[in-house]
Design a protein around this motif. Structure first.
Motif, short mmCIF file in Angstrom:
data_model
loop_
_atom_site.label_atom_id
_atom_site.label_comp_id
_atom_site.label_asym_id
_atom_site.label_seq_id
_atom_site.Cartn_x
_atom_site.Cartn_y
_atom_site.Cartn_z
N MET A 11 71.49 47.61 38.75
CA MET A 11 70.29 47.13 39.45
C MET A 11 69.10 48.02 39.07
O MET A 11 68.61 48.83 39.85
CB MET A 11 70.50 47.13 40.96
N VAL A 12 68.67 47.84 37.82
CA VAL A 12 67.63 48.70 37.27
C VAL A 12 66.58 47.86 36.55
O VAL A 12 66.92 46.97 35.77
CB VAL A 12 68.20 49.70 36.24
N LYS A 13 65.34 48.14 36.81
CA LYS A 13 64.25 47.67 35.96
C LYS A 13 63.76 48.91 35.21
O LYS A 13 63.14 49.78 35.80
CB LYS A 13 63.12 47.06 36.79
N TRP A 14 64.11 49.00 33.94
CA TRP A 14 63.76 50.20 33.17
C TRP A 14 62.26 50.27 32.93
O TRP A 14 61.62 49.25 32.64
CB TRP A 14 64.50 50.21 31.84
N PRO A 15 61.67 51.44 33.09
CA PRO A 15 60.21 51.57 32.94
C PRO A 15 59.74 51.18 31.53
O PRO A 15 60.35 51.55 30.53
CB PRO A 15 59.97 53.06 33.19
N GLU A 16 58.66 50.43 31.48
CA GLU A 16 58.03 50.06 30.21
C GLU A 16 56.76 50.86 29.99
O GLU A 16 56.22 50.89 28.88
CB GLU A 16 57.72 48.56 30.20
N LEU A 61 47.76 64.98 28.39
CA LEU A 61 48.40 65.45 29.60
C LEU A 61 49.89 65.63 29.39
O LEU A 61 50.52 64.96 28.58
CB LEU A 61 48.16 64.44 30.74
N SER A 62 50.47 66.57 30.14
CA SER A 62 51.87 66.94 29.95
C SER A 62 52.82 65.79 30.30
O SER A 62 52.68 65.17 31.36
CB SER A 62 52.22 68.14 30.82
N PRO A 63 53.80 65.51 29.42
CA PRO A 63 54.84 64.55 29.78
C PRO A 63 55.94 65.15 30.65
O PRO A 63 56.86 64.46 31.05
CB PRO A 63 55.38 64.11 28.42
N ALA A 81 63.58 58.67 27.86
CA ALA A 81 62.46 57.83 28.27
C ALA A 81 62.62 56.45 27.64
O ALA A 81 63.02 56.32 26.48
CB ALA A 81 61.14 58.45 27.83
N SER A 82 62.30 55.42 28.40
CA SER A 82 62.32 54.06 27.86
C SER A 82 60.91 53.53 27.62
O SER A 82 60.73 52.55 26.89
CB SER A 82 63.06 53.12 28.82
N ALA A 83 59.92 54.17 28.20
CA ALA A 83 58.53 53.74 28.06
C ALA A 83 57.93 54.27 26.76
O ALA A 83 58.02 55.45 26.46
CB ALA A 83 57.70 54.23 29.24
N ASP A 84 57.30 53.39 26.00
CA ASP A 84 56.74 53.78 24.70
C ASP A 84 55.66 54.83 24.84
O ASP A 84 55.54 55.72 23.98
CB ASP A 84 56.18 52.55 23.98
N ASP A 85 54.85 54.76 25.90
CA ASP A 85 53.78 55.75 26.02
C ASP A 85 54.34 57.14 26.29
O ASP A 85 53.79 58.14 25.81
CB ASP A 85 52.75 55.35 27.08
N VAL A 86 55.44 57.22 27.03
CA VAL A 86 56.07 58.53 27.26
C VAL A 86 56.67 59.05 25.95
O VAL A 86 56.48 60.22 25.59
CB VAL A 86 57.17 58.43 28.33
#
Length: 418
Positions: free
Chosen positions: A300-305, A347-349, A382-387
């Motif tokens: 039950m996950v919506k992975w961050p984009e 900014l720091s990740p 991380a799953s988000a491209d910006d991260v």
């Protein structure tokens, strides 16, 4: 998106260290007493089993969960290369209704619709991750830099899957440590990505999978088998028995494990530090899962984009509203606000600087059955491209620590430091 408390840097007294000095002795005594009442076994002491936390025999006292190999039992892991111990508590599997009913006081629209969730047995850390342990992870930045300059344990295409990043050194520690950095306070202000990499480090150095929870797993653990607003009932009258919050802790988080536990034996699931999950925040609550129930909690996950918003649970000592500490309450992260005072560019990740992020920490979970590598990797990375882009930019610019993690890492560090 949930309301974010408009609490600012100058709203509090700067006297947290004096406060801790007054009650350190009492807190330490209480922690010793609780350790006596809730014994655990270490990995080395786990009887007749190669799996940490599995006993062939049912223990005479304390929590246990019957499984195929015997019994899941409490155990302690001494993180290799450190002197820090983490206590893990077995949590039985079961079904529950995730979210809150509209009739619950404090209910918000993003806590519904309620969804039936199936949870497998798991181990959950007895307390939140402390500064004592998180600072061991922070040390890896300098160590990885030394490895890189001396060409020790180089990262290659073959082994980079076992590499992690370590958080950069704090530019201005006063942001993060203003409300204390005592060893037994919960570590705070790490980003979701930093929390994920922390769990990957512990997993690879110990050889046992640890990770952040999904929202569903976190809520199930927090409820402790209850369906009420809090794990002790619907009324918040005795909340201070279980939680550090604004009313009794407005100068910093308390020492972990010094409030009453929930029915599963987990401390600080309400208040003290809010805790990261791996889920992206969804304004429509659990509507996307409504036609899939019953659904497995681990799925039950919506992975961050994108870097934000993601979900933080449990409320913290920053929260003035007690309803924010309910089992179903959700908070959406906001990197723009939470990094408002970050002097770095980009900014720091790895770090936040601004409130309410100084009340945001983490807790580690472990599945009874190990997840396949392709699945556990989603919890660690991380799953988000910006991260991903921010991290890569930092590494390429020499402002990030990247290193290989395996069971040989502690010996390599010891050799480096001789």
């Amino acid at each position: 998106m949930p309301h974010l408390s408009d609490l600012r840097y100058n709203a509090r007294s700067h006297s947290s260290r004096d406060r801790f000095a007054r009650w350190t002795i009492a807190s330490a005594a209480l922690m010793v007493a609780m350790a006596i009442l809730a014994p655990t076994i270490t990995q080395a002491e786990s009887p007749a089993s190669a799996t940490p936390g599995i006993s062939k025999e049912k223990p005479a006292s304390g929590p246990s969960v019957k499984v195929a190999e015997g019994y899941m039992v409490p155990y302690s892991i001494k993180v290799p290369g450190t002197d820090v111990t983490v206590e893990m508590i077995p949590v039985p599997g079961g079904e529950f209704m995730m979210g809150s009913p509209e009739s619950e006081e404090g209910h918000r629209e993003d806590e519904g619709p309620q969804v039936k969730v199936v949870v497998e047995p798991m181990w959950v850390a007895k307390t939140e991750v402390t500064w004592e342990l998180y600072k061991e992870y922070m040390k890896l930045y300098g160590i990885f830099k030394d490895f890189e300059s001396k060409k020790i344990r180089p990262i290659t295409d073959e082994n980079k899957v076992d590499a992690i990043t370590a958080p950069t050194e704090l530019y201005d520690p006063s942001f993060t440590y203003e409300y204390g950095e005592e060893p037994q306070q919960p570590a705070v202000t790490m980003t979701q990505y930093a929390a994920q990499q922390f769990t990957k480090w512990i997993s690879l150095v110990s050889g046992t999978q640890y990770r952040l929870p999904t929202e569903a797993e976190w809520e199930y653990a927090a409820r402790g088998g209850t369906s009420t607003a809090y794990s002790w009932g619907n009324a918040s009258d005795n909340i201070e028995d279980y939680a550090y919050l604004f009313d009794n802790s407005d100068e910093g988080a308390g020492f972990v494990g010094t409030k009453k536990p929930n029915p599963f034996g987990l401390h600080d699931m309400h208040g003290n530090a809010a805790e990261w999950t791996v889920n992206a925040y969804t304004e429509n609550g659990y509507a996307d899962f409504a036609d899939k129930q019953p659904i497995a909690a681990v799925d039950m996950v919506k992975w961050p984009e994108t870097a934000f918003p993601s979900v933080v649970r449990g409320g913290s000592w920053w929260d003035e509203e007690k309803e924010a500490l309910r089992s179903a309450a959700r908070l959406a992260s906001n990197d723009e606000d939470w990094k408002e005072e970050d002097p770095n560019f980009p900014l720091s990740p790895w770090w936040f600087t601004s409130d309410p992020a100084r009340g945001v920490g983490m807790r580690i979970f472990r599945s009874y059955k190990e997840l396949p590598r392709e699945k556990i990797t989603k919890f660690w990375e991380a799953s988000a491209d910006d991260v991903k882009g921010d991290v890569q930019l930092r590494i390429e610019g020499g402002r990030g620590g990247l290193g290989l993690v395996d069971k040989e890492l502690p010996a390599a560090i010891e050799k480096l430091q001789k």
